[in-house]
Design a protein around this motif. Structure first.
Motif, PDB file in Angstrom:
ATOM      1  N   ALA A  42      -7.361   0.326   2.679  1.00 19.16           N
ATOM      2  CA  ALA A  42      -6.245   1.249   2.928  1.00 19.16           C
ATOM      3  C   ALA A  42      -4.937   0.730   2.325  1.00 19.16           C
ATOM      4  CB  ALA A  42      -6.077   1.469   4.433  1.00 19.16           C
ATOM      5  N   TYR A  43      -4.798  -0.573   2.185  1.00 10.13           N
ATOM      6  CA  TYR A  43      -3.556  -1.131   1.645  1.00 10.13           C
ATOM      7  C   TYR A  43      -3.268  -0.663   0.219  1.00 10.13           C
ATOM      8  CZ  TYR A  43      -2.446  -3.878   5.679  1.00 10.13           C
ATOM      9  OH  TYR A  43      -2.073  -4.244   6.948  1.00 10.13           O
ATOM     10  N   PRO A  44      -4.220  -0.753  -0.696  1.00  7.50           N
ATOM     11  CA  PRO A  44      -3.906  -0.278  -2.049  1.00  7.50           C
ATOM     12  C   PRO A  44      -3.592   1.217  -2.087  1.00  7.50           C
ATOM     13  CG  PRO A  44      -6.133  -1.217  -1.976  1.00  7.50           C
ATOM     14  CD  PRO A  44      -5.526  -1.396  -0.636  1.00  7.50           C
ATOM     15  N   VAL A  45      -4.274   1.988  -1.252  1.00 14.96           N
ATOM     16  CA  VAL A  45      -3.987   3.422  -1.191  1.00 14.96           C
ATOM     17  C   VAL A  45      -2.552   3.631  -0.714  1.00 14.96           C
ATOM     18  CG1 VAL A  45      -4.588   5.596  -0.060  1.00 14.96           C
ATOM     19  CG2 VAL A  45      -6.401   4.050  -0.819  1.00 14.96           C
ATOM     20  N   SER A  46      -2.151   2.905   0.302  1.00 13.33           N
ATOM     21  CA  SER A  46      -0.811   3.023   0.859  1.00 13.33           C
ATOM     22  C   SER A  46       0.262   2.651  -0.171  1.00 13.33           C
ATOM     23  CB  SER A  46      -0.693   2.125   2.093  1.00 13.33           C
ATOM     24  OG  SER A  46       0.617   2.128   2.575  1.00 13.33           O
ATOM     25  N   VAL A  47       0.058   1.567  -0.872  1.00 11.31           N
ATOM     26  CA  VAL A  47       1.035   1.129  -1.887  1.00 11.31           C
ATOM     27  C   VAL A  47       1.126   2.160  -3.003  1.00 11.31           C
ATOM     28  CG1 VAL A  47       1.520  -0.614  -3.655  1.00 11.31           C
ATOM     29  CG2 VAL A  47       0.784  -1.329  -1.376  1.00 11.31           C
ATOM     30  N   ASP A  48      -0.037   2.622  -3.483  1.00 12.57           N
ATOM     31  CA  ASP A  48      -0.031   3.580  -4.581  1.00 12.57           C
ATOM     32  C   ASP A  48       0.575   4.920  -4.170  1.00 12.57           C
ATOM     33  OD1 ASP A  48      -1.122   1.675  -6.212  1.00 12.57           O
ATOM     34  OD2 ASP A  48      -3.158   2.467  -6.130  1.00 12.57           O
TER      35      ASP A  48
END
Length: 193
Positions: A42-48
């Motif tokens: 979920a972190y990369p999705v959130s950053v992107d």
């Protein structure tokens, strides 16, 4: 045309490769900082998503300072993860400060996304349309706009021609476009038709 398609294809392939690598680096840092399973993904999705929201706000021309702020924050998170996984950080022994940053990221991203999505409406001072021209919002209590009699007569002809051609009453925006007049004047003319 073919060269342009090849250039677009090359750019798209490069963008996909860069996105996949950055996505993996963000996942690896989140996982090393104690976020496991779906949470690490979920972190990369959130950053992107924060990057995209900030970029859209920058492109809209509204609240650019806030958009730049959140864009830089998200870009720093992405770039930081990319650099950290390049061997500068021992992913087996993540420092406490990084664990704190990773754990605090969801709140930061939520705040940024919410502020970008729900900011104040455009004003004449800071809004521009997509052509770069200032957008002037209608003022509710403007003085009446004087309309020359000859212009009203011409507008009646335009409106009659429109009705004969389409079968519908001409709307103010079409009348404005056909006459080439500003919106307040078109509204004043439409009121007299």
């Amino acid at each position: 045309m073919r060269a342009q398609l090849a250039r677009v294809d090359a750019v798209l392939v490069q963008a996909l490769i860069a996105a996949a690598l950055s996505f993996a680096h963000l996942h690896d840092v989140a996982s090393a900082a104690g976020q496991d399973g779906w949470k690490a993904w979920a972190y990369p999705v959130s950053v992107d998503l924060l990057l995209v929201a900030a970029w859209r706000r920058l492109r809209s021309g509204v609240a650019k300072t806030a958009a730049w702020c959140w864009f830089v924050i998200a870009l720093t998170a992405s770039l930081g993860a990319n650099v950290a996984t390049a061997g500068l950080l021992d992913l087996g022994d993540v420092p406490a400060w990084l664990r704190i940053l990773v754990a605090g990221w969801p709140a930061v991203a939520f705040l940024g996304g919410t502020l970008l999505a729900h900011s104040a409406p455009k004003t004449a001072a800071d809004a521009e349309d997509q052509d770069g021209e200032p957008v002037i919002e209608a003022q509710p209590e403007l003085p009446p706009v004087p309309v020359p009699t000859a212009l009203v007569a011409h507008a009646r002809k335009v409106a009659a021609e429109h009705r004969a051609r389409t079968g519908a009453v001409i709307d103010t925006s079409t009348l404005r476009a056909r006459l080439g007049v500003p919106a307040p004047l078109a509204e004043a003319i439409a009121a007299q038709l």
